[in-house]
Design a protein around this motif. Sequence first.
Motif, PDB file in Angstrom:
ATOM      1  N   SER A 224       5.300  10.599  -4.567  1.00 17.54           N
ATOM      2  CA  SER A 224       6.275  11.503  -4.060  1.00 17.54           C
ATOM      3  C   SER A 224       7.288  11.623  -5.132  1.00 17.54           C
ATOM      4  N   ASN A 225       7.289  11.232  -6.544  1.00 19.07           N
ATOM      5  CA  ASN A 225       8.189  11.428  -7.650  1.00 19.07           C
ATOM      6  C   ASN A 225       9.334  10.474  -7.435  1.00 19.07           C
ATOM      7  N   ILE A 226       9.240   9.237  -6.798  1.00 20.83           N
ATOM      8  CA  ILE A 226       9.896   8.120  -7.100  1.00 20.83           C
ATOM      9  C   ILE A 226       9.661   7.338  -8.172  1.00 20.83           C
ATOM     10  N   SER A 227      10.556   7.259  -9.048  1.00 22.33           N
ATOM     11  CA  SER A 227      10.452   6.530 -10.219  1.00 22.33           C
ATOM     12  C   SER A 227       9.647   5.099 -10.073  1.00 22.33           C
ATOM     13  N   PHE A 228       8.856   4.813 -10.982  1.00 22.81           N
ATOM     14  CA  PHE A 228       8.036   3.720 -10.792  1.00 22.81           C
ATOM     15  C   PHE A 228       9.067   2.305 -10.860  1.00 22.81           C
ATOM     16  N   GLN A 229      10.104   2.243 -11.369  1.00 21.25           N
ATOM     17  CA  GLN A 229      10.969   1.403 -11.286  1.00 21.25           C
ATOM     18  C   GLN A 229      11.560   1.430 -10.083  1.00 21.25           C
TER      19      GLN A 229
ATOM     20  N   GLU B 203      11.398  -1.879  -7.407  1.00 21.53           N
ATOM     21  CA  GLU B 203      12.561  -2.490  -6.693  1.00 21.53           C
ATOM     22  C   GLU B 203      12.810  -2.577  -5.558  1.00 21.53           C
ATOM     23  N   GLY B 204      12.533  -1.225  -4.880  1.00 21.96           N
ATOM     24  CA  GLY B 204      12.424  -1.156  -3.251  1.00 21.96           C
ATOM     25  C   GLY B 204      11.401  -1.968  -2.856  1.00 21.96           C
TER      26      GLY B 204
ATOM     27  N   LEU C 178       0.886  -1.141   0.017  1.00 19.71           N
ATOM     28  CA  LEU C 178      -0.005  -0.023   0.077  1.00 19.71           C
ATOM     29  C   LEU C 178       0.773   1.324   0.038  1.00 19.71           C
ATOM     30  N   THR C 179       2.084   1.176   0.944  1.00 20.48           N
ATOM     31  CA  THR C 179       3.011   2.297   0.625  1.00 20.48           C
ATOM     32  C   THR C 179       3.312   2.519  -0.489  1.00 20.48           C
ATOM     33  N   ALA C 180       3.735   1.588  -1.619  1.00 16.92           N
ATOM     34  CA  ALA C 180       4.245   1.701  -2.788  1.00 16.92           C
ATOM     35  C   ALA C 180       3.630   2.880  -3.666  1.00 16.92           C
ATOM     36  N   LYS C 181       2.352   3.108  -3.538  1.00 19.21           N
ATOM     37  CA  LYS C 181       1.575   4.011  -4.372  1.00 19.21           C
ATOM     38  C   LYS C 181       1.822   5.391  -4.004  1.00 19.21           C
ATOM     39  N   ARG C 182       2.095   5.549  -2.638  1.00 17.37           N
ATOM     40  CA  ARG C 182       2.322   6.900  -1.893  1.00 17.37           C
ATOM     41  C   ARG C 182       3.712   7.373  -2.419  1.00 17.37           C
ATOM     42  N   GLN C 183       4.529   6.255  -2.602  1.00 24.77           N
ATOM     43  CA  GLN C 183       5.914   6.736  -2.995  1.00 24.77           C
ATOM     44  C   GLN C 183       5.879   6.997  -4.271  1.00 24.77           C
ATOM     45  N   LEU C 184       5.307   6.447  -5.273  1.00 20.66           N
ATOM     46  CA  LEU C 184       4.926   6.846  -6.637  1.00 20.66           C
ATOM     47  C   LEU C 184       4.472   8.403  -6.742  1.00 20.66           C
TER      48      LEU C 184
END
Length: 339
Positions: free
Chosen positions: A316-321, A325-326, A308-314
């Motif tokens: 925040s302008n972190i790249s999709f890749q 990977e993270g 669920l956190t991954a969507k918030r990271q995207l």
Amino acid sequence: MTAETIATTLAAKQPHLLAAFKHIIDQNHLAHAYLFAGMEGAGQPELATWIAQRLFCLHVTAGEPDGTCEECVRIATHQHPDIVMVAPDGQSIHVDQVRYLKSEFSKSAVEGNRKLFIISDAEKMTASAANSLLKFIEEPSGNVTAFLLTTNRQLMLPTIISRTQVIEFPPLPAPVLQQTFEAAGISAQNAQTLRHLTNSLTQAQQLLTDDWLPTAVTQLWQWFQQAVKGDPRSFVAVQTRLVGLAKERDQQLVVLDLIAALFQDLLQLHFQVDAASELSFGQYQSQLTVLTTNLTADQLVTATELALTAKRQLASNISFQNVLEGLTLQLWPIFKTNA
């Protein structure tokens, strides 16, 4: 769409919200700013339009706009001078569009004593654009109401959320969506996956163009099988399979929604919350069930929270890749001890 059609649609989609706003308007308790949040197709635009017609209609009958008067028709065709509508220009709502809104906020109504503002896809406002709205929301003037519509509340600035009345639009009942999608020619399995992603038939059909969704599900499942074994090939699969699958921002968000849904399936099976028909990845039920027997509740909850956190990271302008990977690296230690 006529007022009768809008009311019928809302009665099917969101009967409780429709009844609530009938009461709010009858009691003259309409607030100055609302955030309508929910899946695409959950009824946010329809309710905003119905409210506008109800407030401006010349012949309200039994609490319903007639849909045929001059005011209702102009609202339906987006031609009413006292109802200002803004939608993203490209991928975002820019500062110049918000400047236009702010200039309209300072003006009196053209034909009456009330103005409405409807901002579609409000989550696509740039940070500066959203911040520039705060003054109006904090210090409203005159008989003005703003409706911010969003399909992703998580992407809204907390300052906007805290200064509006948030109305959550619950997902449509699963049987209704399943029937709607299948009636449009969508297979039962695809419909089962799609109803966890959208309430909109139009968006569902778009996701099926060129078999994009079935391909995405297959590729994600292959990545998932490797990731839960701590297999280094899952890290490579991010670049070789998943990044190329979702080149557009909207597709990337759907992929992340699918990943979150996959881990939520694990939780449902572990706690036996819902029947198999409620799973997003029902075709893999037997494999998922075996996996849940080897994992603790804490492990599953941790993995789901990461997804669920991954969507918030995207957002925040972190790249999709980098997001994927993270996530892959964080999942390995959770599952590897049980592989």
